[in-house]
Design a protein around this motif. Structure first.
Motif, PDB file in Angstrom:
ATOM      1  N   PHE A   1      -6.501  -2.135   7.039  1.00  0.00           N
ATOM      2  CA  PHE A   1      -6.129  -3.408   6.580  1.00  0.00           C
ATOM      3  C   PHE A   1      -4.766  -3.151   6.114  1.00  0.00           C
ATOM      4  CE2 PHE A   1     -10.659  -4.741   4.967  1.00  0.00           C
ATOM      5  CZ  PHE A   1     -10.994  -4.929   6.253  1.00  0.00           C
ATOM      6  N   SER A   2      -4.476  -2.076   5.351  1.00  0.00           N
ATOM      7  CA  SER A   2      -2.854  -1.733   5.148  1.00  0.00           C
ATOM      8  C   SER A   2      -1.965  -1.865   6.454  1.00  0.00           C
ATOM      9  CB  SER A   2      -2.801  -0.610   4.308  1.00  0.00           C
ATOM     10  OG  SER A   2      -3.270   0.584   5.336  1.00  0.00           O
ATOM     11  N   GLU A   3      -2.383  -1.239   7.380  1.00  0.00           N
ATOM     12  CA  GLU A   3      -1.414  -1.219   8.966  1.00  0.00           C
ATOM     13  C   GLU A   3      -1.405  -2.664   9.086  1.00  0.00           C
ATOM     14  OE1 GLU A   3      -3.286   0.992  11.849  1.00  0.00           O
ATOM     15  OE2 GLU A   3      -2.162   2.806  10.997  1.00  0.00           O
ATOM     16  N   ALA A   4      -2.383  -3.214   9.131  1.00  0.00           N
ATOM     17  CA  ALA A   4      -2.100  -4.832   9.688  1.00  0.00           C
ATOM     18  C   ALA A   4      -1.409  -5.526   8.844  1.00  0.00           C
ATOM     19  CB  ALA A   4      -3.517  -5.451   9.762  1.00  0.00           C
ATOM     20  N   ALA A   5      -1.307  -5.416   7.522  1.00  0.00           N
ATOM     21  CA  ALA A   5      -0.555  -6.066   6.633  1.00  0.00           C
ATOM     22  C   ALA A   5       0.982  -5.803   6.842  1.00  0.00           C
ATOM     23  CB  ALA A   5      -0.738  -5.886   5.037  1.00  0.00           C
ATOM     24  N   VAL A   6       1.244  -4.672   6.976  1.00  0.00           N
ATOM     25  CA  VAL A   6       2.816  -4.289   7.186  1.00  0.00           C
ATOM     26  C   VAL A   6       3.232  -4.787   8.586  1.00  0.00           C
ATOM     27  CG1 VAL A   6       4.091  -2.050   7.671  1.00  0.00           C
ATOM     28  CG2 VAL A   6       2.754  -2.138   5.630  1.00  0.00           C
ATOM     29  N   MET A   7       2.337  -4.646   9.655  1.00  0.00           N
ATOM     30  CA  MET A   7       2.949  -5.071  10.680  1.00  0.00           C
ATOM     31  C   MET A   7       2.770  -6.930  10.822  1.00  0.00           C
ATOM     32  SD  MET A   7      -0.080  -4.601  13.479  1.00  0.00           S
ATOM     33  CE  MET A   7      -0.194  -2.697  13.139  1.00  0.00           C
ATOM     34  N   SER A   8       2.423  -7.405   9.870  1.00  0.00           N
ATOM     35  CA  SER A   8       2.464  -8.829   9.853  1.00  0.00           C
ATOM     36  C   SER A   8       3.614  -9.560   9.421  1.00  0.00           C
ATOM     37  CB  SER A   8       1.236  -9.363   9.004  1.00  0.00           C
ATOM     38  OG  SER A   8      -0.031  -8.931   9.713  1.00  0.00           O
ATOM     39  N   ASP A   9       4.172  -8.769   8.344  1.00  0.00           N
ATOM     40  CA  ASP A   9       5.685  -9.512   7.906  1.00  0.00           C
ATOM     41  C   ASP A   9       6.274  -8.453   7.359  1.00  0.00           C
ATOM     42  OD1 ASP A   9       7.271 -11.095   6.829  1.00  0.00           O
ATOM     43  OD2 ASP A   9       6.277 -12.207   5.442  1.00  0.00           O
ATOM     44  N   SER A  10       6.925  -7.672   7.810  1.00  0.00           N
ATOM     45  CA  SER A  10       7.701  -6.369   7.542  1.00  0.00           C
ATOM     46  C   SER A  10       9.247  -7.182   7.080  1.00  0.00           C
ATOM     47  CB  SER A  10       8.035  -5.230   8.371  1.00  0.00           C
ATOM     48  OG  SER A  10       8.338  -5.681   9.490  1.00  0.00           O
ATOM     49  N   PRO A  11       9.622  -8.219   7.559  1.00  0.00           N
ATOM     50  CA  PRO A  11      10.850  -8.950   6.947  1.00  0.00           C
ATOM     51  C   PRO A  11      10.599  -9.197   5.586  1.00  0.00           C
ATOM     52  CG  PRO A  11      10.293  -9.733   9.407  1.00  0.00           C
ATOM     53  CD  PRO A  11       9.076  -8.920   8.893  1.00  0.00           C
ATOM     54  N   GLY A  12       9.480  -9.850   5.248  1.00  0.00           N
ATOM     55  CA  GLY A  12       9.210 -10.121   3.971  1.00  0.00           C
ATOM     56  C   GLY A  12       8.917  -8.988   3.151  1.00  0.00           C
ATOM     57  N   ILE A  13       8.216  -8.105   3.410  1.00  0.00           N
ATOM     58  CA  ILE A  13       7.919  -6.862   2.563  1.00  0.00           C
ATOM     59  C   ILE A  13       9.308  -5.939   2.434  1.00  0.00           C
ATOM     60  CG2 ILE A  13       6.884  -4.650   2.533  1.00  0.00           C
ATOM     61  CD1 ILE A  13       4.741  -5.794   4.304  1.00  0.00           C
ATOM     62  N   PHE A  14      10.313  -5.863   3.267  1.00  0.00           N
ATOM     63  CA  PHE A  14      11.367  -4.886   3.129  1.00  0.00           C
ATOM     64  C   PHE A  14      12.914  -5.878   2.787  1.00  0.00           C
ATOM     65  CE2 PHE A  14       8.365  -2.312   5.211  1.00  0.00           C
ATOM     66  CZ  PHE A  14       8.167  -1.043   4.702  1.00  0.00           C
TER      67      PHE A  14
END
Length: 236
Positions: A178-191
């Motif tokens: 789940f953590s992998e899926a979250a990161v690859m879904s919106d890294s523009p928003g996260i970082f």
């Protein structure tokens, strides 16, 4: 269409990712412990190629939630925590060495290295993680099947392929996935770095479904995914 460089080839998974390989200034380099592919030479190559192609990068690695998988494979909690901590430390050291080779100051390198548990508290990441969990538990059959297929491969690798993983063992891998899926879904928003490309050495099952828009959620508008492959003789 792939995008070759002098040392690696970036293989985008769709047309959006192909465009972002040219336009994006940020990439997430995803690396994994317990994977013999990630030698020091390969880690050096992935980080060097990403830094040369993109203006900004973050290196994302798993966290201690991997202990659940080893407990499901028969280790005690203490044994599992020791094993995961040891391997994460080794991966972290190899990553920092790769940054050293690129003359990146150690303090900056440590800031660029992001175990997924350090993203907790990031509102975009936390929301994505909840959405991913809800998709799995709330009845997204394509995502469920993709996660179970990915989990089977992970458990087989971690257990030394001793036996076919049980459903319980595969479910123990879910928080990690789940953590992998979250990161690859919106890294523009996260970082907060604008359009971004997620780089990994293969297309994991749920990533293929995500970027083919087969799931109940879709990647962010400016989120891409590409496989990074060494060119022949790049690590020699």
């Amino acid at each position: 269409m792939s995008l070759p460089t002098s040392q690696v080839t970036f293989e985008p998974v769709n047309a959006v990712s192909e465009s972002l390989l040219v336009q994006a200034k940020h990439a997430v380099v995803a690396l994994s412990p317990f994977n013999s592919y990630y030698t020091q030479d390969i880690i050096n190559l992935h980080i060097r190629a990403a830094m040369e192609h993109f203006e900004h990068i973050n290196v994302v690695i798993p966290a201690m939630n991997m202990t659940l998988m080893f407990e499901a494979c028969g280790l005690t909690r203490s044994q599992a925590e020791h094993k995961v901590d040891k391997n994460l430390r080794a991966l972290r050291n190899r990553i920092l060495y790769a940054f050293d080779e690129m003359l990146v100051p150690r303090r900056l390198a440590e800031q660029l290295l992001c175990p997924v548990d350090t993203l907790q508290g990031n509102p975009v990441y936390d929301t994505l993680l909840d959405n991913v969990r809800n998709a799995f538990h709330g009845g997204d059959p394509v995502f469920q099947e993709a996660c179970m297929t990915t989990a089977r491969g992970v458990i087989l690798r971690l257990s030394g392929r001793r036996a076919e993983p049980t459903t319980e063992q595969k479910h123990a891998a879910m928080e990690f996935l789940f953590s992998e899926a979250a990161v690859m879904s919106d890294s523009p928003g996260i970082f907060k770095q604008g359009p971004s490309v997620h780089l990994y050495h293969r297309v994991v099952e749920f990533a293929g479904c995500l970027f083919d828009k087969q799931l109940t959620w879709t990647p962010a508008e400016h989120q891409g995914y590409a496989v990074i492959r060494p060119n022949k003789d790049a690590t020699e």
